[in-house]
Design a protein around this motif. Structure first.
Motif, mmCIF file in Angstrom:
data_model
loop_
_atom_site.group_PDB
_atom_site.id
_atom_site.type_symbol
_atom_site.label_atom_id
_atom_site.label_comp_id
_atom_site.label_asym_id
_atom_site.label_seq_id
_atom_site.Cartn_x
_atom_site.Cartn_y
_atom_site.Cartn_z
ATOM 1 N N ARG A 1 -63.674 -5.510 -22.345
ATOM 2 C CA ARG A 1 -63.258 -5.894 -23.696
ATOM 3 C C ARG A 1 -63.358 -4.721 -24.662
ATOM 4 O O ARG A 1 -62.475 -4.526 -25.503
ATOM 5 N N ARG B 1 -55.154 -18.197 -23.744
ATOM 6 C CA ARG B 1 -55.284 -16.929 -23.022
ATOM 7 C C ARG B 1 -56.748 -16.588 -22.762
ATOM 8 O O ARG B 1 -57.080 -15.445 -22.446
ATOM 9 N N THR B 2 -57.618 -17.566 -22.901
ATOM 10 C CA THR B 2 -59.050 -17.354 -22.696
ATOM 11 C C THR B 2 -59.316 -16.762 -21.318
ATOM 12 O O THR B 2 -58.746 -17.207 -20.321
ATOM 13 N N ASP B 3 -60.191 -15.765 -21.253
ATOM 14 C CA ASP B 3 -60.532 -15.142 -19.980
ATOM 15 C C ASP B 3 -61.368 -16.075 -19.124
ATOM 16 O O ASP B 3 -62.112 -16.922 -19.635
ATOM 17 N N LEU C 1 -60.475 -13.059 -13.931
ATOM 18 C CA LEU C 1 -60.851 -11.645 -13.963
ATOM 19 C C LEU C 1 -61.892 -11.281 -12.916
ATOM 20 O O LEU C 1 -61.944 -10.145 -12.456
ATOM 21 N N GLN C 2 -62.738 -12.257 -12.582
ATOM 22 C CA GLN C 2 -63.799 -12.021 -11.603
ATOM 23 C C GLN C 2 -64.000 -13.288 -10.789
ATOM 24 O O GLN C 2 -63.585 -14.386 -11.199
ATOM 25 N N GLY D 1 -54.984 -15.447 -12.882
ATOM 26 C CA GLY D 1 -55.524 -14.566 -13.902
ATOM 27 C C GLY D 1 -57.027 -14.557 -14.046
ATOM 28 O O GLY D 1 -57.532 -14.072 -15.058
ATOM 29 N N LEU E 1 -62.766 -4.254 -13.779
ATOM 30 C CA LEU E 1 -62.462 -5.553 -13.170
ATOM 31 C C LEU E 1 -63.025 -5.658 -11.765
ATOM 32 O O LEU E 1 -63.332 -6.753 -11.298
ATOM 33 N N ASP F 1 -64.177 -17.120 -25.823
ATOM 34 C CA ASP F 1 -63.660 -15.869 -25.267
ATOM 35 C C ASP F 1 -63.613 -15.877 -23.753
ATOM 36 O O ASP F 1 -62.723 -15.256 -23.155
ATOM 37 N N LEU F 2 -64.582 -16.564 -23.148
ATOM 38 C CA LEU F 2 -64.744 -16.494 -21.698
ATOM 39 C C LEU F 2 -65.184 -17.847 -21.165
ATOM 40 O O LEU F 2 -66.037 -18.505 -21.760
ATOM 41 N N ARG G 1 -53.367 -22.291 -19.283
ATOM 42 C CA ARG G 1 -52.231 -21.386 -19.452
ATOM 43 C C ARG G 1 -50.999 -22.146 -19.937
ATOM 44 O O ARG G 1 -50.236 -21.635 -20.766
ATOM 45 N N TYR H 1 -67.390 -7.259 -17.738
ATOM 46 C CA TYR H 1 -66.427 -7.916 -18.626
ATOM 47 C C TYR H 1 -66.558 -7.382 -20.051
ATOM 48 O O TYR H 1 -65.554 -7.120 -20.720
#
Length: 226
Positions: A123, A76-78, A100-101, A98, A144, A50-51, A71, A119
């Motif tokens: 979700r 599409r994994t965060d 997120l942090q 992309g 975010l 997932d991350l 990508r 995070y």
């Protein structure tokens, strides 16, 4: 449970970060990787990630190159960048790809926990589905950009906390509570209280200065300077 891949070229740092992740409820470390090739291999092997906590400085490719390849492959994994790279070009590239942090090394458990909790909240909001009103959109983007400083207990002022934080960040050396008080215009006791909050959050570190006699002087340094 949120499945996490920890990527860092330093095996010791990877183990420490993995141990931090394991301490946050709702998160599980699925694997570690120490190179770009290893990260891509793990992503291909494991049915669910997932991350990714992604280091930038890897021995074969950069972390951002790994993100680009992810990508390209349709993953599409965060991603949360966890790196010592603090140049603005890298930060901007991470945003455009992309991430997120972006968490700058070195950091303590509290610093990473804040990012992971933000995070997880993101979700939960997204998994709710349906249409988003403006208030819900604001909460998503607020998650975010969750603050990296400590959550203030009752009776503490965000303005004072920010003044103390800024004074410590701008200092080129460790400072005592009295020095922080002189620079911010608050009392020594107030400066000491907010410095301890920063220390507990992993944003500041306590050092000791020994004189010729008496008790050592407590001094604080912003964690990024260690």
């Amino acid at each position: 449970m949120i499945e996490v891949l920890v990527v860092d070229d330093d095996t010791r740092v990877a183990r420490v970060n993995a141990a931090y992740v394991a301490r946050v409820p709702g998160f599980h470390v699925a694997a570690e990787a120490h190179s770009a090739a290893g990260a891509l291999r793990r992503l291909a092997e494991l049915p669910r990630i997932d991350l990714v906590l992604m280091d930038q400085h890897l021995p074969d490719l950069t972390g951002l190159a790994v993100v680009r390849e992810m990508r390209r492959r349709g993953r599409r994994t965060d991603v949360i960048m966890v790196t010592a790279a603090r140049d603005m070009a890298t930060v901007q590239a991470a945003m455009r790809h992309g991430a997120l942090q972006y968490l700058v090394k070195p950091f303590g458990f509290a610093g990473l926990r804040v990012k992971l909790e933000a995070y997880a909240e993101l979700r939960r909001t997204l998994d709710g589905g349906g249409e988003a009103e403006q208030a819900a959109v604001d909460r998503i983007f607020g998650a975010l950009s969750a603050p990296t400083g400590p959550r203030l207990p009752g009776g503490h002022s965000p303005t004072t906390a920010d003044r103390v934080r800024q004074a410590l960040m701008r200092a080129g050396e460790p400072l005592s509570a009295q020095q922080i008080a002189d620079r911010t215009g608050v009392s020594r006791q107030t400066a000491q209280r907010y410095l301890k909050l920063l220390e507990r959050a992993g944003r500041a570190a306590l050092t000791l200065r020994y004189g010729e006699a008496g008790r050592p002087e407590h001094r604080y340094v912003w964690a990024a300077r260690l």
